[in-house]
Design an enzyme around this catalytic site. Structure first.
Site, short mmCIF file in Angstrom:
data_model
loop_
_atom_site.label_atom_id
_atom_site.label_comp_id
_atom_site.label_asym_id
_atom_site.label_seq_id
_atom_site.Cartn_x
_atom_site.Cartn_y
_atom_site.Cartn_z
N GLY A 1 72.01 -27.89 20.34
CA GLY A 1 72.23 -27.79 18.90
C GLY A 1 70.93 -27.52 18.17
O GLY A 1 70.06 -28.39 18.11
N VAL B 1 71.69 -45.25 7.66
CA VAL B 1 71.13 -44.35 8.66
C VAL B 1 69.88 -43.66 8.13
O VAL B 1 68.87 -43.55 8.82
CB VAL B 1 72.18 -43.30 9.09
CG1 VAL B 1 71.53 -42.21 9.94
CG2 VAL B 1 73.31 -43.95 9.87
N GLY C 1 70.56 -26.92 14.93
CA GLY C 1 70.66 -27.15 13.49
C GLY C 1 69.46 -27.92 13.00
O GLY C 1 68.44 -28.03 13.70
N TYR C 2 69.58 -28.51 11.79
CA TYR C 2 68.37 -29.10 11.20
C TYR C 2 67.84 -30.29 11.98
O TYR C 2 66.62 -30.45 12.13
CB TYR C 2 68.60 -29.46 9.73
CG TYR C 2 69.49 -30.64 9.47
CD1 TYR C 2 68.95 -31.89 9.22
CD2 TYR C 2 70.88 -30.52 9.44
CE1 TYR C 2 69.75 -32.99 8.98
CE2 TYR C 2 71.69 -31.60 9.20
CZ TYR C 2 71.12 -32.85 8.97
OH TYR C 2 71.92 -33.94 8.73
N THR D 1 72.61 -32.80 19.39
CA THR D 1 72.66 -32.82 17.93
C THR D 1 73.59 -31.71 17.46
O THR D 1 73.15 -30.63 17.10
CB THR D 1 71.26 -32.64 17.31
OG1 THR D 1 70.72 -31.37 17.75
CG2 THR D 1 70.31 -33.73 17.74
N ASP E 1 78.90 -39.22 2.91
CA ASP E 1 79.33 -38.52 4.12
C ASP E 1 80.81 -38.67 4.43
O ASP E 1 81.34 -37.93 5.26
CB ASP E 1 78.54 -39.01 5.33
CG ASP E 1 77.08 -38.59 5.30
OD1 ASP E 1 76.64 -38.03 4.28
OD2 ASP E 1 76.37 -38.83 6.30
N LYS F 1 60.84 -38.20 9.47
CA LYS F 1 59.75 -37.58 8.71
C LYS F 1 58.42 -38.27 9.00
O LYS F 1 57.36 -37.62 8.97
CB LYS F 1 60.05 -37.62 7.21
CG LYS F 1 61.35 -36.93 6.81
CD LYS F 1 61.53 -35.58 7.46
CE LYS F 1 62.95 -35.06 7.35
NZ LYS F 1 63.91 -35.70 8.23
N HIS G 1 46.69 -23.79 -11.87
CA HIS G 1 46.00 -22.96 -10.88
C HIS G 1 44.81 -23.72 -10.32
O HIS G 1 44.08 -24.40 -11.07
CB HIS G 1 45.50 -21.67 -11.53
CG HIS G 1 44.70 -20.81 -10.60
ND1 HIS G 1 45.27 -20.03 -9.61
CD2 HIS G 1 43.35 -20.63 -10.48
CE1 HIS G 1 44.32 -19.40 -8.95
NE2 HIS G 1 43.15 -19.75 -9.46
#
Length: 471
Positions: free
Chosen positions: A183, A46, A185-186, A271, A315, A56, A447
């Site tokens: 939903g 997935v 969520g993310y 979702t 998962d 993304k 920097h």
């Protein structure tokens, strides 16, 4: 070749070719095992095909579109900026193909046998794999179950037509005019904000009092503010009740504080979480693999189930459903099978959300640390005090570090702002190695870079910040 219905012998069977399974297979092969990996869909699972990577890619395209339209601060203006969403989807697909092709090449290069099909246990040492063309049997010494998860489907909102899971939402051929997201969520926040940047009118219906409820409210407040800029309507403390779809749109009925309301859009995206793939024809019940009340496989510190030669990762086991956690556990399981003393011993797992601004967290929040009995010191350094963030015209957000007041050891960190997904790695390493605030603040950071904010945040918590006034 299988003679009759005899079984082929292998050392390790890996079921599932996602970030957990393929990593486990490669590591097992590196350790000298003869490995077969089975997946009914695609190599990469997935994450690479229908989740992390394609989302993304589309999110990056949305950022590019937004930047092209709003470059005035840099003295840059462009007219008639347009999106060819067909080409956007082609870009997404090309990224996925490069990665999945690379994974397939790595598996083959490590001499892992790949079978595209399903798997069913016959016993604790034997399984049949099958597709439309063949159905060989394999006798294995050890097995790693890495079958992943799927979107949760709610009875009032069955997937199909204009009611989408995240999978279908990533495959739309055109940018929708309007979208309802159940939903916040993310997944819902990421995809809702992505389509909003492309011009979609988005409504998010969330049962809690904020989007991204797993993050601190001072982080989610910035995300909500950014969402509002692109016209997203966020409805919190809401209960979605039903949906009616036509061939042109879908209407959702919901309630807030007992008051019934409804909203209509071209599509509905649901979702509300993911469900472990431990049911179906795999046959875990047949061989007696123990599950908990949520359908997750019970495992020990090496990923071993109640059956000594069968392991499970990702998962399908308790814990966060994250690709990087699955990959980590896959290596542990492969090494345990090879006789190594490897064990799951992580202190922390970073959580990252690719909203705008990005959010990331690792270790304990201030509240969690206090609840665990720590005397806490903490502080937030703003990106607005960083030269690189200002030069990128992206000064919103902060880095917060939580430390033990008694010894200055870093306990946790939260970041909201530009490149939060990348900046969290240094703080994850700091917690893993037991670093102190001084270890961070005395490390010279380049920097001008965004990484300096990590150093400045550590100095702030120590009580001697250079680039902000504290009194």
């Amino acid at each position: 070749m299988v003679v009759g219905d005899a079984s082929l012998d292998i050392d390790t069977l890996v079921i599932g070719a996602g970030p957990g399974g393929y990593v486990a297979a490669i590591r097992a092969a590196q350790l000298g095992q003869k490995v077969l990996i089975v997946d009914k869909s695609e190599v990469g699972g997935v994450c690479l095909n229908r989740g992390c990577i394609p989302s993304k890619a589309l999110i990056s395209a949305a950022h590019q579109y937004e930047s092209a339209k709003h470059g005035e601060a840099f003295g840059i203006s462009a007219e008639n900026v347009k999106v060819d969403f067909t080409k956007t989807q082609e870009f997404k697909t090309s990224v996925v193909k490069k990665l999945t092709g690379g994974v397939a090449g790595l598996l083959k290069g490590n001499k892992v046998e790949i079978f595209n099909g399903e798997c069913m246990f016959i016993s604790t040492t034997e399984a049949r794999v099958f597709n439309d063309h063949e159905s060989p049997r394999y006798r294995f010494k050890n097995c790693i179950i890495a079958t992943g998860s799927r979107p949760i489907e709610l009875k009032p909102f069955p997937f199909g037509g204009r009611i989408l899971s995240s999978t279908e939402a990533l495959e739309l051929p055109e940018i929708p005019q309007s979208l309802i997201v159940i939903g916040g969520g993310y997944i819902g926040a990421e995809l809702g904000q992505m389509y909003s940047k492309f011009g979609t009118k988005v409504t998010i219906i969330e049962g809690m009092d904020t989007v991204l409820p797993g993050f601190d409210k001072d982080m989610t407040r910035l995300v909500s503010k950014s969402m509002a800029k692109t016209g997203i309507e966020i409805v919190t403390n809401a209960k979605a009740e039903s949906a009616v779809q036509t061939d042109k749109d879908v209407t959702v009925k919901y309630s807030v504080g007992g008051e019934s309301k409804e909203v209509t859009a071209e599509y509905l995206l649901v979702t509300v979480g993911r469900r472990p793939n431990t049911d179906g024809e795999l046959g875990l019940d047949l061989i007696g693999v123990e599950l908990d009340e949520r359908g997750l496989i019970k495992v020990d510190h090496q990923g071993r189930t109640n059956i000594p030669n069968i392991f499970a990762i990702g998962d399908v086991v308790p814990g966060l459903a994250l690709a990087h956690k699955a990959s980590y556990e896959g290596k542990i399981a492969a090494e345990a099978i090879a006789g190594h003393k490897s064990a799951v011993d992580y202190k922390v797992i970073p959580a990252v959300v690719f909203t705008d601004p990005e959010c990331s967290s690792v270790g304990l929040t201030e509240k969690e640390a206090k609840d665990k009995g720590f005397k806490v010191k903490s502080g937030k350094f703003p990106f607005a005090g960083n030269g690189r963030a200002l030069s990128l015209n992206n000064p919103d957000g902060f880095i917060k570090i939580v430390a033990n007041e008694e010894n200055n050891i870093v306990l946790g960190a939260q970041i909201v702002g530009i490149e939060a997904s990348n900046l969290i790695a240094e703080l994850g390493l700091a917690i893993e190695m037991g670093a102190t605030l001084e270890d961070i603040s005395l490390t010279i950071h380049g920097h001008p870079t965004l990484g300096e904010v990590v150093m400045e945040a550590a100095e702030l918590v120590e009580g001697h910040p250079i680039h902000v006034l504290t009194r």
